[in-house]
Scaffold this active site. Structure first.
Site, short mmCIF file in Angstrom:
data_model
loop_
_atom_site.label_atom_id
_atom_site.label_comp_id
_atom_site.label_asym_id
_atom_site.label_seq_id
_atom_site.Cartn_x
_atom_site.Cartn_y
_atom_site.Cartn_z
N GLY A 228 0.80 -1.22 0.00
CA GLY A 228 0.00 0.00 0.00
C GLY A 228 0.84 1.27 0.00
O GLY A 228 2.07 1.23 0.12
N HIS A 229 0.14 2.38 -0.09
CA HIS A 229 0.85 3.67 -0.18
C HIS A 229 1.56 4.03 1.11
O HIS A 229 1.11 3.72 2.20
CB HIS A 229 -0.07 4.81 -0.61
CG HIS A 229 -1.30 5.00 0.20
ND1 HIS A 229 -2.13 6.08 0.00
CD2 HIS A 229 -1.87 4.28 1.19
CE1 HIS A 229 -3.14 6.00 0.82
NE2 HIS A 229 -3.01 4.93 1.56
#
Lengths: 315, 315, 315
Positions: A228-229
């Site tokens: 994920g970011h």
């Protein structure tokens, strides 16, 4: 863009002409950036922010430090989402320099390389790969077919990115409106991959909302893995197939995540931790060099004991 | 194709010349469609079908309503599979109109757009994207690199489809023969995506066997998510990374599925339900606005209690 | 390459001029191949190896059979990794024959087909597909858009490979150095897919380190499935969406793996076994035709009972 222009955009009155060049967190913002406070948990960060301006509710405005302008609004996170669009670069750059390709690098047919991108020497960019604008790739790196590298990302030297993998897709971020609409938080950061990294097929590494999602040197990522970011995957860490790492989580050096294991977001895993296959990490792991398993996560040897106890229920 | 021709194809004698234009379920078939009954559970649907003809065993033939022709056979589902091939369109259309591309839409190099497709205005179709035949895309939608949209699918306006995602691949459907062969059930439906939908990287949304797999307005889907054929993902629902939704399941509006959670097929989830990460939904959820977790699924607060009880086993 | 040259490469003194054509396991090596022993568990295989030479520690050197040359070193597996690079073919072949394409086969635009590849008749190779060097594809097979088939792989007749799927990416293999570096074990095998196989979208099938990862006739694989290197998926087996099969595991004929289920590596599952959704197979299953569930895996009906017992903990 000036603070006044930004304030106008969200319907706040503010005459300040200072220029804002980007958005960032309370702790990371510099004097040219805008930040926000939604969750009171971060009030102490507000007091110490260096940001030029902060989106904040009236309730918390008194905690905004001197030198930072308070943009008072009811829903700071939602306002941030709206403003994020103002700072997002073009999906495709029309201007800019033709890409620079180093000596000995082979670029196969049907490859797109964007403006201002720089690819080092002795790389192989295989058919169907997409290298976005302003991407930097080191030397001796192989990009297999149908890989997509979004704009602004960087990949080091001696890396191997297998087919179908996506580097730099948008992180999963949005704010809710009261009437049930989601406002996208434009992901204006990037992905930064170190040297000697291998990533398997059809994995996805999301770009950061601010700053960088970081894959450090020597990391090995298998197929169908999601990062994920704003995560950081520490040096020498290993992510086996189908692992999922939720946003903003940090794996320190040499963490091993077994197949289909996962983490929640916003946590940290100590160096040399091993998570067994299917393990689900929901809290930070502070002690290094231990083995964990299960969901909820417990020490691996405890998990083995626990399975024995559970099996006993059938007796 | 006439009922007689279809009957001939599977070795049944029937002189009826009525034209059949497609296959469908007992409940959805109209007077130009063919349907089938394999599972007695659906006998009441048989009695009310409007289909032109039905594949049915001798045992159940007496329940076929007036106006519907009974095509009596031993293995109705297997026969349906064989017949499905007759109704499948070409993998690639050679004839048909050149695609229509709206004003302001940018199409990058190495993009393929099929016959009879219509793309609205102000879209961006990035390099390596494949847009099949007879696809409709609204306005202001971004298709990132190496996305594949299979023929006949529709995508609304203001959507973002991230790199590597596949829209409209065949649902996972086949019938068994007695000697262990699988006969493909051609998936002749499509995928219909509403407006303001964002889908992450390397996700897969399968096309329907009949009619449509539906993604309603405002849905947010993360990376590496699988949505099976004939599902409906209700307005404003959120599917976090690595979620799997099995075929024919319906999520009502604003359902949230946490990372790596999943559903079995043919079930329905009430609006505003939240499924925690890793939750496994095996039965329909009828009561809205509740939070669930675990596999088997229980209410989230019960799951937390249960984990405490399980941990006690180690004492 | 001679044994002497290989020995030189890793700093061992050996004058033997015999030619080595590849690397292989202790049991599969022939008299022109090099093998290794790292784990004492395989000592009996060492005694029976037919290999030309074996990387082995001093401790185990006495067990090397007559006719096999012992290359004595401290870290045989690490040495194997280093040597594997010497035997890896080019990422892209510059020489070789133009591909042969059979009659009736349609190749769409933006397709790359490598040197020495042979595609049969009546196939469809859709836009954006990548077919590497020396790939063999049978007749009447459909390769959907943006599929990647790495070099040296083979796909049979009447197969369907859905969009975005990757066949033949490198297996996840590397050896550790003492200072924490990973040395890639080049995956010099391939993937061999039989006839009448359908593979869904965005799945990944890794190539073997030696010899072949095998997908037998009639197998059905859904979307986002991972099959590790050197696995064998037996005839008629079914892998539902998001399944993960770890390296070197063998599924015998007609095994069914439910959605999100997985196996550990180096195990074998008896024919006609059914693993329920989310099941995690960590040991070989020897008895055929049984249903299993859970993680750790138990018989399915026991798993159902166990869930009842666990639910009772809440009372």
């Amino acid at each position: 863009m000036t603070i006044q222009e930004i304030a106008d955009f969200i319907g706040i009155d503010c005459q300040e002409k200072k220029d804002i060049i980007g958005l960032n967190t309370l702790t990371d913002s510099n004097e040219n950036e805008l930040t926000f406070l939604e969750n009171k948990k971060y009030l102490s960060d507000l007091k110490n922010t260096k940001a030029a301006a902060v989106l904040v509710t009236a309730e918390n405005a008194s905690e905004v430090p001197l030198g930072t302008i308070a943009l008072i609004c009811e829903e700071p996170y939602l306002m941030l989402a709206k403003i994020s669009k103002l700072f997002t670069p073009n999906v495709i750059e029309m201007d800019g320099e033709k890409p620079l390709i180093g000596g000995g690098t082979k670029v196969m047919p049907n490859v797109y390389i964007g403006k201002d991108s720089i690819i080092g020497s002795d790389c192989t960019i295989m058919a169907g790969a997409f290298i976005g604008d302003n991407v930097k790739i080191g030397n001796n790196t192989i990009i297999y077919p149908n890989v997509t590298v979004y704009r602004d990302c960087t990949i080091g030297s001696d890396c191997i990115i297998h087919a179908g993998t996506v580097i730099g897709s948008d992180g999963f971020g949005f704010a809710n409106t009261k009437d049930g609409k989601y406002i996208k938080i434009y992901q204006n950061g990037n992905v930064t991959i170190g040297n000697d990294v291998e990533i398997g097929a059809n994995s996805t590494i999301d770009r950061a909302v601010f700053k960088s999602t970081i894959i450090e040197d020597g990391v090995r990522i298998d197929n169908l893995v999601h990062v994920g970011h704003n995560c950081k995957i520490g040096r020498g860490s290993i992510l086996v197939a189908q692992v999922g790492i939720s946003g903003s989580s940090i794996l320190n050096a040499y963490v091993v995540m077994g197949g289909q294991s996962a983490t929640a977001g916003h946590l940290e895993i100590a160096a040399f931790s091993t998570i067994a296959a299917r393990g689900g990490v929901t809290k930070s792991i502070n002690e290094p060099k231990k083995s964990w398993a299960g969901f909820p996560l417990i020490e691996h040897r405890q998990w083995l004991r626990l399975q024995g106890k559970i099996a006993n229920l059938l007796k």
